[in-house]
Design a protein around this motif. Structure first.
Motif, PDB file in Angstrom:
ATOM      1  N   ILE A   1     -17.935  12.320 -21.618  1.00 21.39           N
ATOM      2  CA  ILE A   1     -17.950  12.018 -23.049  1.00 21.39           C
ATOM      3  C   ILE A   1     -18.586  10.645 -23.235  1.00 21.39           C
ATOM      4  O   ILE A   1     -17.961   9.620 -22.943  1.00 21.39           O
ATOM      5  CB  ILE A   1     -16.531  12.047 -23.643  1.00 21.39           C
ATOM      6  CG1 ILE A   1     -15.977  13.471 -23.573  1.00 21.39           C
ATOM      7  CG2 ILE A   1     -16.531  11.548 -25.088  1.00 21.39           C
ATOM      8  CD1 ILE A   1     -14.602  13.625 -24.184  1.00 21.39           C
TER       9      ILE A   1
ATOM     10  N   GLY B   1     -18.949   8.550 -25.555  1.00 26.49           N
ATOM     11  CA  GLY B   1     -18.564   8.088 -26.877  1.00 26.49           C
ATOM     12  C   GLY B   1     -18.662   6.583 -27.035  1.00 26.49           C
ATOM     13  O   GLY B   1     -18.974   5.844 -26.096  1.00 26.49           O
TER      14      GLY B   1
ATOM     15  N   MET C   1     -12.175   7.064 -27.254  1.00 29.75           N
ATOM     16  CA  MET C   1     -13.598   6.969 -27.574  1.00 29.75           C
ATOM     17  C   MET C   1     -13.849   7.610 -28.940  1.00 29.75           C
ATOM     18  O   MET C   1     -13.066   8.439 -29.407  1.00 29.75           O
ATOM     19  CB  MET C   1     -14.439   7.690 -26.520  1.00 29.75           C
ATOM     20  CG  MET C   1     -14.102   7.354 -25.084  1.00 29.75           C
ATOM     21  SD  MET C   1     -14.694   5.733 -24.582  1.00 29.75           S
ATOM     22  CE  MET C   1     -16.421   6.095 -24.309  1.00 29.75           C
ATOM     23  N   LEU C   2     -14.954   7.216 -29.552  1.00 29.14           N
ATOM     24  CA  LEU C   2     -15.365   7.804 -30.833  1.00 29.14           C
ATOM     25  C   LEU C   2     -16.687   8.536 -30.661  1.00 29.14           C
ATOM     26  O   LEU C   2     -17.619   8.019 -30.050  1.00 29.14           O
ATOM     27  CB  LEU C   2     -15.536   6.716 -31.903  1.00 29.14           C
ATOM     28  CG  LEU C   2     -14.280   5.955 -32.343  1.00 29.14           C
ATOM     29  CD1 LEU C   2     -14.676   4.885 -33.351  1.00 29.14           C
ATOM     30  CD2 LEU C   2     -13.262   6.903 -32.945  1.00 29.14           C
ATOM     31  N   ARG C   3     -16.717   9.754 -31.168  1.00 23.45           N
ATOM     32  CA  ARG C   3     -17.982  10.476 -31.313  1.00 23.45           C
ATOM     33  C   ARG C   3     -18.153  10.810 -32.789  1.00 23.45           C
ATOM     34  O   ARG C   3     -17.213  10.695 -33.569  1.00 23.45           O
ATOM     35  CB  ARG C   3     -17.984  11.763 -30.478  1.00 23.45           C
ATOM     36  CG  ARG C   3     -17.899  11.551 -29.005  1.00 23.45           C
ATOM     37  CD  ARG C   3     -18.419  12.742 -28.219  1.00 23.45           C
ATOM     38  NE  ARG C   3     -18.122  14.023 -28.863  1.00 23.45           N
ATOM     39  CZ  ARG C   3     -18.752  15.160 -28.565  1.00 23.45           C
ATOM     40  NH1 ARG C   3     -19.719  15.171 -27.676  1.00 23.45           N
ATOM     41  NH2 ARG C   3     -18.422  16.286 -29.161  1.00 23.45           N
TER      42      ARG C   3
ATOM     43  N   GLU D   1     -24.415  19.032 -29.424  1.00 25.79           N
ATOM     44  CA  GLU D   1     -23.985  18.009 -28.481  1.00 25.79           C
ATOM     45  C   GLU D   1     -25.061  16.946 -28.321  1.00 25.79           C
ATOM     46  O   GLU D   1     -24.762  15.758 -28.194  1.00 25.79           O
ATOM     47  CB  GLU D   1     -23.660  18.642 -27.125  1.00 25.79           C
ATOM     48  CG  GLU D   1     -22.382  19.433 -27.095  1.00 25.79           C
ATOM     49  CD  GLU D   1     -21.155  18.547 -27.199  1.00 25.79           C
ATOM     50  OE1 GLU D   1     -21.145  17.460 -26.582  1.00 25.79           O
ATOM     51  OE2 GLU D   1     -20.220  18.923 -27.907  1.00 25.79           O
TER      52      GLU D   1
ATOM     53  N   SER E   1     -24.877  14.474 -31.238  1.00 21.55           N
ATOM     54  CA  SER E   1     -23.737  13.560 -31.099  1.00 21.55           C
ATOM     55  C   SER E   1     -24.007  12.514 -30.028  1.00 21.55           C
ATOM     56  O   SER E   1     -23.699  11.324 -30.207  1.00 21.55           O
ATOM     57  CB  SER E   1     -22.468  14.344 -30.757  1.00 21.55           C
ATOM     58  OG  SER E   1     -22.104  15.206 -31.810  1.00 21.55           O
TER      59      SER E   1
ATOM     60  N   THR F   1     -24.182   8.298 -30.623  1.00 15.00           N
ATOM     61  CA  THR F   1     -23.315   7.348 -29.930  1.00 15.00           C
ATOM     62  C   THR F   1     -24.109   6.488 -28.955  1.00 15.00           C
ATOM     63  O   THR F   1     -23.817   5.301 -28.788  1.00 15.00           O
ATOM     64  CB  THR F   1     -22.195   8.085 -29.178  1.00 15.00           C
ATOM     65  OG1 THR F   1     -22.751   9.103 -28.337  1.00 15.00           O
ATOM     66  CG2 THR F   1     -21.234   8.739 -30.143  1.00 15.00           C
TER      67      THR F   1
ATOM     68  N   GLN G   1     -14.882  11.673 -34.521  1.00 13.67           N
ATOM     69  CA  GLN G   1     -14.109  12.551 -33.640  1.00 13.67           C
ATOM     70  C   GLN G   1     -13.411  11.672 -32.603  1.00 13.67           C
ATOM     71  O   GLN G   1     -14.061  10.913 -31.888  1.00 13.67           O
ATOM     72  CB  GLN G   1     -15.033  13.568 -32.964  1.00 13.67           C
ATOM     73  CG  GLN G   1     -14.318  14.669 -32.216  1.00 13.67           C
ATOM     74  CD  GLN G   1     -15.295  15.664 -31.608  1.00 13.67           C
ATOM     75  OE1 GLN G   1     -16.144  15.289 -30.801  1.00 13.67           O
ATOM     76  NE2 GLN G   1     -15.184  16.922 -31.998  1.00 13.67           N
TER      77      GLN G   1
ATOM     78  N   CYS H   1     -11.725  10.918 -29.238  1.00  9.47           N
ATOM     79  CA  CYS H   1     -11.779  11.493 -27.886  1.00  9.47           C
ATOM     80  C   CYS H   1     -10.830  10.727 -26.976  1.00  9.47           C
ATOM     81  O   CYS H   1     -10.928   9.493 -26.860  1.00  9.47           O
ATOM     82  CB  CYS H   1     -13.199  11.425 -27.334  1.00  9.47           C
ATOM     83  SG  CYS H   1     -14.447  12.169 -28.401  1.00  9.47           S
TER      84      CYS H   1
END
Length: 604
Positions: free
Chosen positions: A359, A361, A411-413, A428, A431, A435, A463, A465
């Motif tokens: 991820i 993010g 984490m932020l997405r 995906e 996103s 980020t 989102q 995470c």
């Protein structure tokens, strides 16, 4: 002859490589036992380890466990206990069987005791000066914040440094102690809370060899199309790499991985860390027993705490447990758009290696640093609301809580949704691109970063995470009932009853000091909170619980470890939530969540 030559070569190579590494990382067994015992090393260790590597199986919870994670722990430990018997049963000859039996006896009764003593001497050189310096904790002026003598703060910082030098077990011990505000002083917990691993990364060669053995491939490049050789992170027990899995490898193995891209994060346990941790735990048990016999110290129940810490450590030494935690979190949040956990690659499943979705993010800890520059509370609430709701779902509905909710593990997405916010319509790749751009500009101190972040929050849905799920908190039936009853009393502002419950349902009610005074203090605390408002609007559940833990420590009220873990998780949650939304009231959110999904609505 080939096996003998391979074993001897491996033994000498290991001896040579160990001499070049740090002292903490040297396995002293290879300094004490001559490399000429290579044939025994092969028969008892190499062949046995290989069978374990190739035959690792899916872990299933033991029905005797009172929680999901405890069931996994019992199954994992039973496997380890059965290893020797399995190795003896699978011996290719009587000579091999006898050799292994002799080697196990020598290891248990000669080598391990010697190595444990040497480890004790090593630790003594680190901790004895610290013990001698303990009187300075009573020296120096009181700090301006009223946190105690300045000498105590200096000593706490020295303790933190010594724990980092002492290695993985003591780094984890310090991190565990930092969460036990019911036992240790708040200032000490704050210092230990900033502990970080100073363990050197293990070699890339070890990583390559282990991956090839686990995945049964000839060459490391057969697995990864791209691989970042510098670890993404190095912890006390394991380190993490990022790489892109080869499509041909997955096709050949017929892996049905639940990913839109082939990028993954790979966590791998450090070599020889298990043995060192086992020795450290033996030493901790020895001293815990001694301290427990000191008058007035029995209320801490150190032997029980060491056993709890032992479970905590061993849970992290089997990465299959973290994989199954991830699987359960994903199932619990499968219908959520705003909460995401990494997808775990269960086909690539092993005690020593974990493959999961990478991820990429934007770190929550970085977002907290810049959120004031956004100057927009509503945009920050778009981040805080799903974060708080996710925690309350874990606590109230699922009883399966991420036990390490500091900002570094969030984490932020950013995703694009349909007009009803019921489906993600962005890819995906989109996103990741968003980020990646934000992280790049943040790291470069780009003057356009704030505007880009503001635009992203306005046009995309944040989102949340969660990563690093090696440890979770799960209340068994008894502790869950106790938690519900205590919260009900606090929600009614019945402080005296809350104090009585904390003593009655503590681990050792008989060790509590001045029980009536303790209950009266809890009553006074809740009355003070109640007078601040006629509603729950300005109540800080974090302040309430923090002051309660201080009273628990003073009156020797022995709380269950899982119960305290929930309290600490709430403190961390409110700390992050209030940074994002200063007007956030976790108490009110908590009560409304209970009323909607509740434990028992009749009590309200």
């Amino acid at each position: 002859m080939f096996q003998l030559r391979h074993s001897a070569t491996h033994s000498w190579r290991f001896f040579y490589q160990s001499a070049r590494t740090r002292t903490f990382n040297i396995s002293l067994r290879h300094l004490i036992v001559p490399p000429s015992l290579g044939i025994i090393y092969y028969n008892t260790t190499l062949s046995h380890n290989r069978s374990l590597i190739f035959n690792d199986k899916r872990l299933k919870p033991d029905p005797n466990g009172d929680t999901f994670e405890m069931g996994l722990y019992l199954s994992s430990q039973r496997e380890l206990q059965d290893q020797r018997q399995t190795a003896l049963r699978n011996s290719s000859s009587i000579f091999t069987r006898i050799t292994r039996q002799i080697w196990f006896q020598i290891t248990d009764h000669v080598i391990e005791p010697i190595l444990t003593i040497l480890r004790f001497l090593e630790l003594s050189t680190l901790f004895l000066p610290l013990l001698i310096l303990y009187p300075i904790t009573y020296c120096g002026p009181m700090t301006s914040e009223g946190r105690g003598p300045s000498g105590f703060i200096v000593w706490a910082r020295l303790l933190k440094q010594v724990l980092e030098w002492a290695g993985p077990s003591f780094i984890k011990l310090g991190q565990w102690a930092s969460s036990r505000n019911d036992i240790f002083d708040k200032v000490l917990c704050e210092q230990l809370g900033s502990l970080h691993s100073n363990v050197r990364p293990h070699s890339l060669q070890y990583t390559r060899e282990t991956v090839c053995k686990v995945l049964k491939v000839e060459h490391f490049d057969d697995v990864f199309e791209e691989f970042q050789e510098v670890p993404l992170g190095v912890g006390a027990i394991a380190q993490v790499y990022v790489g892109k899995l080869s499509s041909s490898f997955m096709d050949q193995q017929q892996y049905n991985l639940p990913l839109e891209t082939n990028w993954c994060a790979m966590k791998i346990i450090h070599p020889r860390v298990r043995k060192q941790i086992d020795r450290d735990l033996k030493i901790m048990r020895f001293f815990a027993t001694i301290i427990d016999n000191i008058p007035t110290m029995e209320w801490i129940s150190l032997p029980n705490e060491v056993e709890n810490f032992t479970i905590l450590m061993r849970l992290q030494l089997d990465l299959r447990i973290e994989a199954l935690n991830l699987e359960r979190f994903n199932k619990n949040f499968e219908n959520s758009i705003q909460v995401k956990f990494p997808e775990v690659m269960l086909p690539l499943y092993h005690r020593n290696i974990l493959f999961e979705e990478y991820i990429g993010g934007f770190p929550m800890e970085n977002f907290l640093k810049i959120k004031n520059k956004l100057n927009d509370d509503e945009l920050c609430k778009n981040v805080s609301d799903p974060f708080v709701d996710a925690f309350l779902k874990m606590l109230i509905l699922d009883d399966f809580i991420h036990a390490d909710l500091h900002p570094g593990n969030v984490m932020l997405r950013f995703v694009k949704t349909n007009r009803y916010d019921t489906e993600i319509i962005s890819s995906e790749e989109e996103s990741f691109r968003i980020t990646h751009s934000l992280r790049k500009k943040y790291n470069a101190n780009d003057p356009n970063f704030i505007e880009e972040m503001r635009y992203t929050l306005q046009n995309y849905m944040p989102q949340i995470c969660f990563i690093d799920t090696g440890l979770i908190t799960e209340l068994n039936d008894k502790n869950r009932v106790n938690f519900i009853d205590l919260f009900n009393a606090l929600a009614r502002f019945d402080g005296y009853r809350a104090g009585e419950l904390m003593i009655e349902r503590s681990r050792t009610p008989e060790t509590a000091i001045n029980k009536e005074l303790f209950a009266a203090k809890v009553e006074k605390l809740t009355d003070t909170v109640k007078k601040r408002t006629f509603t729950l609007g300005t109540v800080s559940i974090g302040d309430l619980l923090d002051q309660m833990l201080s009273m628990v420590r003073y009156h020797h009220v022995r709380m269950e470890g899982d119960f305290v873990s929930v309290v600490v998780a709430i403190l961390l949650l409110e700390g992050i939530g209030r940074q994002l939304d200063p007007d956030m009231d976790l108490f009110a959110r908590f009560v409304s969540f209970v009323l909607i999904f509740g434990f028992d609505n009749s009590v309200y």
